[in-house]
Design a protein around this motif. Structure first.
Motif, PDB file in Angstrom:
ATOM      1  N   ILE A  67      65.191  37.885 -41.569  1.00  0.00           N
ATOM      2  CA  ILE A  67      64.444  37.439 -42.725  1.00  0.00           C
ATOM      3  C   ILE A  67      62.907  36.941 -42.159  1.00  0.00           C
ATOM      4  N   THR A  68      61.950  37.300 -43.236  1.00  0.00           N
ATOM      5  CA  THR A  68      60.835  36.853 -42.911  1.00  0.00           C
ATOM      6  C   THR A  68      60.547  35.967 -43.645  1.00  0.00           C
ATOM      7  N   LYS A  69      59.989  34.525 -43.314  1.00  0.00           N
ATOM      8  CA  LYS A  69      59.689  33.627 -44.400  1.00  0.00           C
ATOM      9  C   LYS A  69      58.086  33.267 -44.403  1.00  0.00           C
ATOM     10  N   PHE A  70      57.871  33.395 -45.455  1.00  0.00           N
ATOM     11  CA  PHE A  70      56.496  33.055 -45.892  1.00  0.00           C
ATOM     12  C   PHE A  70      56.187  31.803 -46.828  1.00  0.00           C
ATOM     13  N   LYS A  71      55.302  30.673 -46.317  1.00  0.00           N
ATOM     14  CA  LYS A  71      55.198  29.735 -46.905  1.00  0.00           C
ATOM     15  C   LYS A  71      53.546  29.793 -47.324  1.00  0.00           C
ATOM     16  N   VAL A  72      53.020  30.000 -48.518  1.00  0.00           N
ATOM     17  CA  VAL A  72      51.538  29.908 -48.877  1.00  0.00           C
ATOM     18  C   VAL A  72      51.301  28.723 -49.615  1.00  0.00           C
ATOM     19  N   THR A  73      50.334  28.214 -48.941  1.00  0.00           N
ATOM     20  CA  THR A  73      49.991  26.816 -49.891  1.00  0.00           C
ATOM     21  C   THR A  73      48.106  26.962 -50.148  1.00  0.00           C
ATOM     22  N   SER A  74      47.963  26.943 -51.276  1.00  0.00           N
ATOM     23  CA  SER A  74      46.742  26.734 -51.750  1.00  0.00           C
ATOM     24  C   SER A  74      46.306  25.328 -52.177  1.00  0.00           C
ATOM     25  N   LYS A  75      45.367  24.743 -51.463  1.00  0.00           N
ATOM     26  CA  LYS A  75      44.866  23.468 -51.878  1.00  0.00           C
ATOM     27  C   LYS A  75      43.247  23.622 -52.355  1.00  0.00           C
ATOM     28  N   ASN A  76      43.073  22.729 -53.366  1.00  0.00           N
ATOM     29  CA  ASN A  76      41.709  22.457 -53.422  1.00  0.00           C
ATOM     30  C   ASN A  76      40.927  21.807 -52.547  1.00  0.00           C
ATOM     31  N   LYS A  77      39.826  22.371 -51.934  1.00  0.00           N
ATOM     32  CA  LYS A  77      38.874  21.692 -50.788  1.00  0.00           C
ATOM     33  C   LYS A  77      38.237  20.705 -51.328  1.00  0.00           C
ATOM     34  N   THR A  78      38.154  20.400 -52.762  1.00  0.00           N
ATOM     35  CA  THR A  78      37.335  19.119 -53.005  1.00  0.00           C
ATOM     36  C   THR A  78      38.086  18.004 -52.830  1.00  0.00           C
TER      37      THR A  78
END
Length: 168
Positions: A67-78
């Motif tokens: 199992i490959t587990k990917f956690k992608v988080t996108s945050k606002n730089k501002t």
């Protein structure tokens, strides 16, 4: 002397590997931009990708689940607010023969994820695009480096544990 070399080569088993199945075990996508009603002008994304791996023997001979587990988080730089969160557990069932026992663990956690990666990359790209963001094309993961980092982390944790017990 040539016979000795030929015999040694014949004594080593040939590695056989095949992918029996691939599947999404779990997936979650949270689009917080849409939930909060933000516009694209207010957003400057900073994307972080975390990868973890798991492998285990299946009841059938020579079969393993990886199992490959990917956690992608996108945050606002501002302001640091989360824009989206994507978690994907993508697995494969592999038939593996001819790998020496002492090399099986790294084989399962390096070679098998390498074969799965293009498929999970495509899923991440499609989900982010379908969620209203530009398609995210995750950079190629160096599974060998990831494996070595995990070994180093475990060794450090193991070396630190006895020290902590002695000082207490």
């Amino acid at each position: 002397m040539a016979e000795g070399n030929g015999t040694a080569a014949e004594a080593q088993p040939q590695v056989k590997m095949s992918v029996l199945a691939q599947f999404v075990r779990d997936m979650s996508f949270e689009n917080l931009v849409a939930q909060k009603g933000l516009t694209s002008g207010e957003v400057q994304p900073d994307i972080q990708v975390a990868v973890s791996l798991d492998a285990r023997k299946r009841p059938q001979d020579h079969q393993y689940e990886v199992i490959t587990k990917f956690k992608v988080t996108s945050k606002n730089k501002t302001n640091g607010d989360t824009l989206f969160l994507l978690e994907v557990d993508y697995g494969g069932i592999f038939h593996v023969e001819g790998v020496p026992e002492d090399q099986l663990h790294p084989f399962l956690l390096i070679e098998c994820p390498r074969l799965l990666f293009p498929f999970v990359r495509r899923i991440i790209s499609d989900v982010t695009r379908d969620g209203g963001f530009p398609p995210l094309n995750v950079d190629t993961v160096d599974f060998l480096a990831l494996y070595r980092q995990e070994l180093a982390r475990r060794a450090q944790a193991q070396n630190a544990a006895p020290t902590e017990q002695v000082t207490q």
